[in-house]
Design a protein around this motif. Sequence first.
Motif, PDB file in Angstrom:
ATOM      1  N   UNK A 200      33.360  21.525  20.599  1.00 15.22           N
ATOM      2  CA  UNK A 200      32.960  20.164  20.256  1.00 15.22           C
ATOM      3  C   UNK A 200      31.448  19.988  20.427  1.00 15.22           C
ATOM      4  N   UNK A 201      30.916  20.473  21.535  1.00 16.82           N
ATOM      5  CA  UNK A 201      29.479  20.378  21.793  1.00 16.82           C
ATOM      6  C   UNK A 201      28.663  21.087  20.731  1.00 16.82           C
ATOM      7  N   UNK A 202      29.112  22.243  20.304  1.00 19.07           N
ATOM      8  CA  UNK A 202      28.417  22.985  19.247  1.00 19.07           C
ATOM      9  C   UNK A 202      28.524  22.268  17.904  1.00 19.07           C
ATOM     10  N   UNK A 203      29.705  21.736  17.606  1.00 19.24           N
ATOM     11  CA  UNK A 203      29.928  21.048  16.335  1.00 19.24           C
ATOM     12  C   UNK A 203      29.000  19.846  16.199  1.00 19.24           C
ATOM     13  N   UNK A 204      28.843  19.047  17.262  1.00 12.38           N
ATOM     14  CA  UNK A 204      27.975  17.874  17.225  1.00 12.38           C
ATOM     15  C   UNK A 204      26.527  18.294  16.962  1.00 12.38           C
ATOM     16  N   UNK A 205      26.126  19.409  17.524  1.00 15.44           N
ATOM     17  CA  UNK A 205      24.733  19.855  17.392  1.00 15.44           C
ATOM     18  C   UNK A 205      24.410  20.472  16.028  1.00 15.44           C
TER      19      UNK A 205
END
Length: 140
Positions: free
Chosen positions: A16-21
């Motif tokens: 999720x953190x990677x997807x947002x970035x």
Amino acid sequence: MLLKIIGVLVALVIVFGLWVRVSPLPQDRLSAKPGPDAEGVHPSIGGIKVVRPLSDLPENALDRMVEIAAATPRTERIGDGTDPATFVTRSKLWAFPDIAVIWVEDGNLHVQSHLVFGKGDMGVNAAKVTRWFDRLEAEA
């Protein structure tokens, strides 16, 4: 079994953190000049738009507002246009992007800032735009 569940949850948080970035920003919102166009403060779910007459603001208000926005922590200018000037500010923890668009039209300074993901921003965009105008007016 508990370790597997924890492992899956940790993996989901990381993804999720990677997807947002890395998710692409909505290109249509980087140059849009959304309404309303009437003078005043116009809150919306997930954002805010402030329209102020240039006659009530310091000289060179557009240029100064662009400089103030550019100096905001975790903020990046998108492109080099001034019609509109577009910025992306990312939150500290998750790097959620908020798009801010600044332009002059019909003798008014327009500043619109809105989240990209989700529905509510907990007042973050309104607080940011208020700080920008406070700083601009303090220089008068």
